[in-house]
Design a protein around this motif. Structure first.
Motif, PDB file in Angstrom:
ATOM      1  N   SER A  24       0.797  -1.220  -0.170  1.00 27.38           N
ATOM      2  CA  SER A  24      -0.444   0.668   0.450  1.00 27.38           C
ATOM      3  C   SER A  24       0.904   1.409  -0.400  1.00 27.38           C
ATOM      4  O   SER A  24       0.723   2.014  -0.293  1.00 27.38           O
ATOM      5  CB  SER A  24      -0.540  -0.029   0.883  1.00 27.38           C
ATOM      6  OG  SER A  24      -2.031  -1.102   1.368  1.00 27.38           O
ATOM      7  N   GLY A  25       1.779   1.590   0.534  1.00 26.71           N
ATOM      8  CA  GLY A  25       2.972   2.492   0.885  1.00 26.71           C
ATOM      9  C   GLY A  25       3.059   2.487  -0.395  1.00 26.71           C
ATOM     10  O   GLY A  25       3.927   3.936  -0.935  1.00 26.71           O
ATOM     11  N   LEU A  26       3.807   1.522  -1.063  1.00 26.37           N
ATOM     12  CA  LEU A  26       4.810   1.629  -2.061  1.00 26.37           C
ATOM     13  C   LEU A  26       3.443   2.871  -3.611  1.00 26.37           C
ATOM     14  O   LEU A  26       4.050   3.011  -4.337  1.00 26.37           O
ATOM     15  CB  LEU A  26       5.424   0.325  -2.741  1.00 26.37           C
ATOM     16  CG  LEU A  26       6.701  -0.375  -2.414  1.00 26.37           C
ATOM     17  CD1 LEU A  26       6.300  -1.495  -2.510  1.00 26.37           C
ATOM     18  CD2 LEU A  26       7.493   0.741  -1.754  1.00 26.37           C
ATOM     19  N   PHE A  27       2.253   2.310  -3.807  1.00 28.52           N
ATOM     20  CA  PHE A  27       2.152   2.244  -4.307  1.00 28.52           C
ATOM     21  C   PHE A  27       0.849   4.034  -4.474  1.00 28.52           C
ATOM     22  O   PHE A  27       0.507   4.403  -5.131  1.00 28.52           O
ATOM     23  CB  PHE A  27       0.564   1.862  -4.142  1.00 28.52           C
ATOM     24  CG  PHE A  27      -0.468   1.473  -5.271  1.00 28.52           C
ATOM     25  CD1 PHE A  27      -1.372   1.105  -6.622  1.00 28.52           C
ATOM     26  CD2 PHE A  27      -1.470   2.374  -4.846  1.00 28.52           C
ATOM     27  CE1 PHE A  27      -1.743   2.175  -7.846  1.00 28.52           C
ATOM     28  CE2 PHE A  27      -2.855   3.070  -5.787  1.00 28.52           C
ATOM     29  CZ  PHE A  27      -2.519   2.865  -7.104  1.00 28.52           C
ATOM     30  N   ALA A  28       0.809   3.806  -3.066  1.00 24.70           N
ATOM     31  CA  ALA A  28       0.375   5.818  -2.388  1.00 24.70           C
ATOM     32  C   ALA A  28       1.109   6.350  -2.518  1.00 24.70           C
ATOM     33  O   ALA A  28       0.642   7.799  -3.020  1.00 24.70           O
ATOM     34  CB  ALA A  28      -0.396   5.460  -1.314  1.00 24.70           C
ATOM     35  N   ALA A  29       2.245   5.904  -2.418  1.00 27.26           N
ATOM     36  CA  ALA A  29       3.190   7.528  -1.712  1.00 27.26           C
ATOM     37  C   ALA A  29       3.792   8.166  -3.704  1.00 27.26           C
ATOM     38  O   ALA A  29       4.035   9.233  -4.044  1.00 27.26           O
ATOM     39  CB  ALA A  29       4.438   6.682  -1.755  1.00 27.26           C
ATOM     40  N   PRO A  30       4.117   7.145  -4.918  1.00 29.77           N
ATOM     41  CA  PRO A  30       3.934   8.184  -5.601  1.00 29.77           C
ATOM     42  C   PRO A  30       3.279   8.506  -6.645  1.00 29.77           C
ATOM     43  O   PRO A  30       3.263   9.153  -7.223  1.00 29.77           O
ATOM     44  CB  PRO A  30       4.631   6.113  -6.840  1.00 29.77           C
ATOM     45  CG  PRO A  30       4.574   5.304  -5.653  1.00 29.77           C
ATOM     46  CD  PRO A  30       4.187   5.606  -4.414  1.00 29.77           C
ATOM     47  N   ALA A 165      -8.590  -7.816  -4.929  1.00 35.28           N
ATOM     48  CA  ALA A 165      -7.327  -8.559  -5.625  1.00 35.28           C
ATOM     49  C   ALA A 165      -7.911  -7.671  -6.810  1.00 35.28           C
ATOM     50  O   ALA A 165      -7.124  -7.185  -7.528  1.00 35.28           O
ATOM     51  CB  ALA A 165      -7.340  -9.542  -5.882  1.00 35.28           C
ATOM     52  N   LEU A 166      -9.068  -8.398  -7.367  1.00 32.99           N
ATOM     53  CA  LEU A 166      -9.494  -7.373  -8.859  1.00 32.99           C
ATOM     54  C   LEU A 166      -9.005  -5.545  -9.022  1.00 32.99           C
ATOM     55  O   LEU A 166      -8.786  -5.317  -9.630  1.00 32.99           O
ATOM     56  CB  LEU A 166     -11.051  -7.638  -9.190  1.00 32.99           C
ATOM     57  CG  LEU A 166     -11.295  -9.036  -9.656  1.00 32.99           C
ATOM     58  CD1 LEU A 166     -12.321  -8.886  -9.789  1.00 32.99           C
ATOM     59  CD2 LEU A 166     -10.257  -9.095 -10.625  1.00 32.99           C
ATOM     60  N   MET A 167     -10.294  -5.594  -7.985  1.00 31.78           N
ATOM     61  CA  MET A 167      -9.609  -3.435  -7.833  1.00 31.78           C
ATOM     62  C   MET A 167      -8.972  -2.749  -7.621  1.00 31.78           C
ATOM     63  O   MET A 167      -8.051  -2.081  -7.732  1.00 31.78           O
ATOM     64  CB  MET A 167     -10.611  -3.161  -6.750  1.00 31.78           C
ATOM     65  CG  MET A 167     -12.232  -3.737  -5.783  1.00 31.78           C
ATOM     66  SD  MET A 167     -13.127  -2.717  -4.515  1.00 31.78           S
ATOM     67  CE  MET A 167     -15.177  -3.483  -5.458  1.00 31.78           C
ATOM     68  N   MET A 168      -7.247  -3.789  -6.842  1.00 33.97           N
ATOM     69  CA  MET A 168      -6.340  -3.512  -6.885  1.00 33.97           C
ATOM     70  C   MET A 168      -5.438  -3.614  -8.316  1.00 33.97           C
ATOM     71  O   MET A 168      -4.898  -2.919  -8.379  1.00 33.97           O
ATOM     72  CB  MET A 168      -5.629  -4.236  -5.710  1.00 33.97           C
ATOM     73  CG  MET A 168      -6.179  -4.208  -4.632  1.00 33.97           C
ATOM     74  SD  MET A 168      -4.801  -4.405  -3.081  1.00 33.97           S
ATOM     75  CE  MET A 168      -4.787  -6.102  -3.160  1.00 33.97           C
ATOM     76  N   LEU A 169      -6.217  -4.205  -8.918  1.00 36.81           N
ATOM     77  CA  LEU A 169      -5.759  -4.780  -9.951  1.00 36.81           C
ATOM     78  C   LEU A 169      -6.058  -3.789 -10.847  1.00 36.81           C
ATOM     79  O   LEU A 169      -4.809  -2.980 -11.701  1.00 36.81           O
ATOM     80  CB  LEU A 169      -6.101  -6.048 -11.069  1.00 36.81           C
ATOM     81  CG  LEU A 169      -5.776  -6.154 -12.151  1.00 36.81           C
ATOM     82  CD1 LEU A 169      -3.627  -6.766 -12.076  1.00 36.81           C
ATOM     83  CD2 LEU A 169      -6.009  -7.749 -12.564  1.00 36.81           C
ATOM     84  N   ILE A 170      -6.928  -3.219 -10.947  1.00 39.36           N
ATOM     85  CA  ILE A 170      -7.602  -2.132 -11.942  1.00 39.36           C
ATOM     86  C   ILE A 170      -6.586  -0.924 -11.185  1.00 39.36           C
ATOM     87  O   ILE A 170      -6.793  -0.119 -12.389  1.00 39.36           O
ATOM     88  CB  ILE A 170      -9.229  -1.915 -11.650  1.00 39.36           C
ATOM     89  CG1 ILE A 170      -9.808  -3.090 -12.382  1.00 39.36           C
ATOM     90  CG2 ILE A 170      -9.276  -0.538 -12.251  1.00 39.36           C
ATOM     91  CD1 ILE A 170     -11.186  -2.932 -12.204  1.00 39.36           C
ATOM     92  N   ALA A 172      -3.503  -0.833 -10.309  1.00 38.18           N
ATOM     93  CA  ALA A 172      -2.527  -0.965 -10.612  1.00 38.18           C
ATOM     94  C   ALA A 172      -2.881  -0.310 -12.369  1.00 38.18           C
ATOM     95  O   ALA A 172      -0.933  -0.031 -12.293  1.00 38.18           O
ATOM     96  CB  ALA A 172      -1.696  -1.966 -10.518  1.00 38.18           C
ATOM     97  N   VAL A 173      -3.602  -1.328 -12.827  1.00 38.74           N
ATOM     98  CA  VAL A 173      -3.241  -0.576 -14.232  1.00 38.74           C
ATOM     99  C   VAL A 173      -2.885   0.797 -14.596  1.00 38.74           C
ATOM    100  O   VAL A 173      -3.103   1.297 -15.405  1.00 38.74           O
ATOM    101  CB  VAL A 173      -4.256  -1.515 -15.455  1.00 38.74           C
ATOM    102  CG1 VAL A 173      -3.636  -1.529 -16.565  1.00 38.74           C
ATOM    103  CG2 VAL A 173      -3.703  -3.297 -15.352  1.00 38.74           C
ATOM    104  N   ALA A 174      -3.988   1.085 -14.075  1.00 43.45           N
ATOM    105  CA  ALA A 174      -4.382   2.725 -14.620  1.00 43.45           C
ATOM    106  C   ALA A 174      -3.391   3.804 -13.564  1.00 43.45           C
ATOM    107  O   ALA A 174      -2.798   4.706 -14.331  1.00 43.45           O
ATOM    108  CB  ALA A 174      -5.730   3.162 -13.289  1.00 43.45           C
ATOM    109  N   SER A 175      -2.814   3.056 -13.200  1.00 43.87           N
ATOM    110  CA  SER A 175      -1.532   3.837 -12.216  1.00 43.87           C
ATOM    111  C   SER A 175      -0.211   3.675 -13.540  1.00 43.87           C
ATOM    112  O   SER A 175       0.654   4.801 -13.394  1.00 43.87           O
ATOM    113  CB  SER A 175      -0.870   3.402 -10.454  1.00 43.87           C
ATOM    114  OG  SER A 175       0.023   3.821 -10.649  1.00 43.87           O
TER     115      SER A 175
END
Length: 213
Positions: A24-30, A165-170, A172-175
């Motif tokens: 979560s930290g690696l995704f949220a910070a950038p 998991a599906l929501m997080m995958l979406i 990640a793709v958007a990011s």
């Protein structure tokens, strides 16, 4: 967490929670940095407020979605499991089916509160007095209800975790497709840079004549 058994040990859960926190930290910070860098400095307060508003709104909305999915997962397996468990303890089939057909919301919150509802469900009908005392003690004990709903509860959690998991995958793709690093440049900085470029483009003949004695 989908693959955790219902009787998992603490260290297994702690490791998964730690991995989840790091991810979560690696995704949220950038992504937060990208949002803040894309707006003018004078508007970053408003941008931060809007980001926080959408974050809190999404968190509140996800709670409703996950609880709905949890109840849907329980509803598909809990009635049969609850009915069979009660019949195995000597409860008449009709009474067991009636209790098994109750909405799973009550069982869900009873599990969260650590409460065994068998006394309240079977007491008014007198069923606890019609079955052997050992079975009645088992039904109203501290282990029967938690063990009975553990598998339906786990099934509901699997449904919730798959949706998460599906929501997080979406996300990640958007990011991934948000583009490269972008920093918003202020108009003053742009005009200063343009003035510097123009000063560097002066006529060399005029520059030479300016230094002649």
């Amino acid at each position: 967490m989908i693959f955790l058994p219902t009787d998992f040990t603490y260290w297994q859960f702690a490791v998964l929670i730690a991995i989840n926190g790091i991810g979560s930290g690696l995704f949220a910070a950038p992504n937060t940095m990208a949002i803040m860098n894309s707006v003018p400095a004078s508007q970053r307060g408003a941008a931060s407020g809007m980001r926080g508003t959408f974050f809190n709104s999404g968190s509140s909305l996800s709670i409703g979605i996950f609880f709905s999915l949890m109840i849907a997962g329980l509803a598909s397996t809990l009635p049969t499991t609850l009915t069979n468990g009660l019949v195995a303890q000597g409860v008449p089939t009709g009474t067991a089916q009636q209790i098994g057909g109750l909405p799973p919301v009550g069982s869900l919150f009873a599990a969260f509160l650590g409460y065994n509802p068998m006394q309240s469900l079977l007491g008014p009908s007198g069923t606890l007095h019609q079955i052997p005392a050992a079975n009645a003690a088992t039904l109203t004990g501290n282990e029967f209800f938690p063990r009975l709903i553990s598998q339906p509860f786990h099934h509901g959690l699997v449904v919730v975790f798959i949706a998460a998991a599906l929501m997080m995958l979406i996300g990640a793709v958007a990011s991934l497709f948000r583009g490269g690093k972008y920093i918003h440049a202020e108009e003053d900085e742009l005009s200063s840079a343009a003035d510097g470029d123009r000063m560097g483009e002066d006529d060399p003949v005029e520059s030479l004549s300016a230094v002649r004695p």
